[in-house]
Design an enzyme around this catalytic site. Structure first.
Site, PDB file in Angstrom:
ATOM      1  NE  ARG A  68      -3.538   0.167   2.579  1.00  0.00           N
ATOM      2  CZ  ARG A  68      -4.100   0.439   3.764  1.00  0.00           C
ATOM      3  NH1 ARG A  68      -4.144  -0.499   4.706  1.00  0.00           N
ATOM      4  NH2 ARG A  68      -4.623   1.614   4.005  1.00  0.00           N
ATOM      5  CG  ASP A 102      -3.595   9.190   1.096  1.00  0.00           C
ATOM      6  OD1 ASP A 102      -3.584  10.400   1.418  1.00  0.00           O
ATOM      7  OD2 ASP A 102      -4.612   8.652   0.613  1.00  0.00           O
ATOM      8  CG  HIS A 117      -8.315   5.966  10.898  1.00  0.00           C
ATOM      9  ND1 HIS A 117      -9.321   5.661  10.012  1.00  0.00           N
ATOM     10  CD2 HIS A 117      -8.912   6.113  12.118  1.00  0.00           C
ATOM     11  CE1 HIS A 117     -10.480   5.631  10.666  1.00  0.00           C
ATOM     12  NE2 HIS A 117     -10.257   5.909  11.932  1.00  0.00           N
ATOM     13  CB  CYS A 156      14.230  -1.939  21.896  1.00  0.00           C
ATOM     14  SG  CYS A 156      12.751  -2.202  20.889  1.00  0.00           S
ATOM     15  CB  THR A 194     -15.968   9.029   4.693  1.00  0.00           C
ATOM     16  OG1 THR A 194     -15.992   8.054   5.745  1.00  0.00           O
ATOM     17  CG2 THR A 194     -16.863  10.210   5.063  1.00  0.00           C
ATOM     18  CG  ASN A 219     -20.137   8.815  -0.979  1.00  0.00           C
ATOM     19  OD1 ASN A 219     -20.104   8.006  -1.893  1.00  0.00           O
ATOM     20  ND2 ASN A 219     -19.619   8.560   0.221  1.00  0.00           N
ATOM     21  CB  ALA A 237     -14.052  13.652  -4.205  1.00  0.00           C
TER      22      ALA A 237
HETATM   23  P1  OAD Z   1     -14.749   3.370   2.686  1.00  0.00           P
HETATM   24  O1  OAD Z   1     -14.109   2.482   1.682  1.00  0.00           O
HETATM   25  O2  OAD Z   1     -15.541   2.740   3.774  1.00  0.00           O
HETATM   26  O3  OAD Z   1     -15.728   4.381   1.927  1.00  0.00           O
HETATM   27  C1  OAD Z   1     -15.286   5.094   0.805  1.00  0.00           C
HETATM   28  C2  OAD Z   1     -16.441   5.973   0.368  1.00  0.00           C
HETATM   29  O4  OAD Z   1     -15.980   6.780  -0.694  1.00  0.00           O
HETATM   30  C3  OAD Z   1     -17.668   5.195  -0.149  1.00  0.00           C
HETATM   31  O5  OAD Z   1     -18.823   5.722   0.487  1.00  0.00           O
HETATM   32  C4  OAD Z   1     -17.676   5.472  -1.650  1.00  0.00           C
HETATM   33  O6  OAD Z   1     -18.994   5.591  -2.179  1.00  0.00           O
HETATM   34  C5  OAD Z   1     -16.967   6.823  -1.715  1.00  0.00           C
HETATM   35  N1  OAD Z   1     -16.236   7.080  -2.955  1.00  0.00           N
HETATM   36  C6  OAD Z   1     -15.536   6.206  -3.730  1.00  0.00           C
HETATM   37  N2  OAD Z   1     -14.962   6.839  -4.772  1.00  0.00           N
HETATM   38  C7  OAD Z   1     -15.322   8.151  -4.658  1.00  0.00           C
HETATM   39  C8  OAD Z   1     -15.057   9.313  -5.427  1.00  0.00           C
HETATM   40  N3  OAD Z   1     -14.296   9.271  -6.524  1.00  0.00           N
HETATM   41  N4  OAD Z   1     -15.600  10.485  -5.018  1.00  0.00           N
HETATM   42  C9  OAD Z   1     -16.378  10.557  -3.905  1.00  0.00           C
HETATM   43  N5  OAD Z   1     -16.655   9.487  -3.133  1.00  0.00           N
HETATM   44  C10 OAD Z   1     -16.133   8.306  -3.501  1.00  0.00           C
HETATM   45  O7  OAD Z   1     -13.613   4.340   3.253  1.00  0.00           O
HETATM   46  P2  OAD Z   1     -13.609   5.202   4.592  1.00  0.00           P
HETATM   47  O8  OAD Z   1     -14.946   5.742   4.915  1.00  0.00           O
HETATM   48  O9  OAD Z   1     -12.465   6.152   4.469  1.00  0.00           O
HETATM   49  O10 OAD Z   1      -9.601   2.574   8.776  1.00  0.00           O
HETATM   50  O11 OAD Z   1     -13.227   4.091   5.652  1.00  0.00           O
HETATM   51  C11 OAD Z   1     -13.050   4.445   6.966  1.00  0.00           C
HETATM   52  C12 OAD Z   1     -11.962   3.596   7.589  1.00  0.00           C
HETATM   53  O12 OAD Z   1     -12.250   2.196   7.389  1.00  0.00           O
HETATM   54  C13 OAD Z   1     -10.583   3.752   6.961  1.00  0.00           C
HETATM   55  O13 OAD Z   1      -9.885   4.884   7.447  1.00  0.00           O
HETATM   56  C14 OAD Z   1      -9.894   2.474   7.379  1.00  0.00           C
HETATM   57  C15 OAD Z   1     -11.013   1.474   7.135  1.00  0.00           C
HETATM   58  O14 OAD Z   1     -10.987   0.344   7.969  1.00  0.00           O
HETATM   59  C16 OAD Z   1      -8.382   2.245   9.216  1.00  0.00           C
HETATM   60  O15 OAD Z   1      -7.485   1.899   8.473  1.00  0.00           O
HETATM   61  C17 OAD Z   1      -8.258   2.356  10.689  1.00  0.00           C
END
Ligand code: OAD
Length: 251
Positions: A68, A102, A117, A156, A194, A219, A237
């Site tokens: 990644r 990132d 995170h 360590c 998100t 979204n 986005a």
């Molecule tokens: P998700 O993968 O759960 O959600 C991504 C969101 O982005 C979805 O609702 C998609 O519809 C939307 N999406 C995808 N492409 C897009 C675009 N081009 N423009 C706008 N929206 C778009 O990701 P997160 O909500 O970030 O945690 O996930 C939250 C956390 O879950 C992450 O930080 C990670 C994961 O487990 C850790 O690593 C602790």
């Protein structure tokens, strides 16, 4: 609808931009929960994103995070990251709160980004927690699933772990406190890309709403909204944010 958000953006004294994996999707970084391409649709989070998994099979976990990290190092910020950085120049105060690990917001020019995170670029020792700097090139450009032994701590000789928050771990205290403070005091929050499923980060937009801010969800799909101050803009986005920015700038 976007005309509405632009006019409110123009008048906002403090804007919070809360981002998730969707904001980096158009830079080629996989999201977590998208049906076919999401990381958690293809890999088991319990085998890769927990402290127990790292203790059980450090080379599997380290290799996956190096894969990644290599992806991020070869990616570039997209128009969404750039619009967010640019928006900071157009409003009195803007705070970026991200769930992303990132550094694409920073590379687009955003300052003082709150990483809830953690970061793929902030590794530390699993045992003594001393930071461990990684080379800015991942030597082998690993495949997903390739095993790589983690480096050892200079202090360590413990194993070095990724600087991300794993399932079951607490969020970095300072970033979380500052994000809460920003959510409580902002006038407008843009929640971008998100799924809003991971707690406690997912509370940030709800806290802003409860404290009187307007909340705009950006979204691919329209988000269900309840409050009178809550809005949804459906689209990519990297398309919606530059459009909003142009409207704020009166172009
Ligand atoms: P998700 O993968 O759960 O959600 C991504 C969101 O982005 C979805 O609702 C998609 O519809 C939307 N999406 C995808 N492409 C897009 C675009 N081009 N423009 C706008 N929206 C778009 O990701 P997160 O909500 O970030 O945690 O996930 C939250 C956390 O879950 C992450 O930080 C990670 C994961 O487990 C850790 O690593 C602790």
């Amino acid at each position: 609808m976007s005309g509405f958000a632009a006019c409110d953006l123009r008048d906002a004294g403090h804007v919070v931009v809360f981002t998730g994996a969707g904001v980096s999707a158009e830079s080629g970084i996989p999201t977590f929960r998208d049906a076919l391409t999401g990381l958690w649709a293809r890999y088991d989070p319990a085998a890769l994103a927990t402290a127990e998994a790292f203790e059980r099979d450090p080379a599997l976990v380290w290799g996956w995070y190096e894969w990644r990290r290599a992806k991020v190092l070869s990616a570039a910020p997209n128009a969404a990251h750039q619009a967010i950085a640019e928006l900071a120049q157009r409003v009195p105060k803007l705070t970026v709160v991200t769930q992303n690990v990132d550094d694409l917001h920073e590379r687009a020019g955003s300052q003082d980004v709150l990483h809830l995170h953690g970061s793929l670029h902030a590794s530390r020792c699993f045992d003594c927690a001393q930071p461990h700097e990684l080379p800015l090139l991942v030597p082998e450009h690993p495949e997903a699933g390739q095993r790589i032994e983690p480096p050892l701590c200079r202090h360590c000789h413990g194993m070095v772990r990724p600087g991300v928050v794993w399932f079951g771990e607490s969020l970095p205290e300072l970033a979380w406190e500052r994000a809460l403070e920003a959510a409580r005091s902002c006038d407008l929050l843009l929640s971008v890309g998100t799924s809003g499923l991971v707690q406690p980060a997912a509370e940030i937009p709800r806290i802003a709403l409860r404290h009187g801010a307007q909340v705009v969800h950006i979204n691919l799909q329209p988000e269900p909204v309840n409050g009178i101050r809550e809005y949804t803009l459906a689209g990519r986005a990297a398309q919606v944010l530059p459009t909003l920015l142009a409207q704020v700038s009166g172009q």
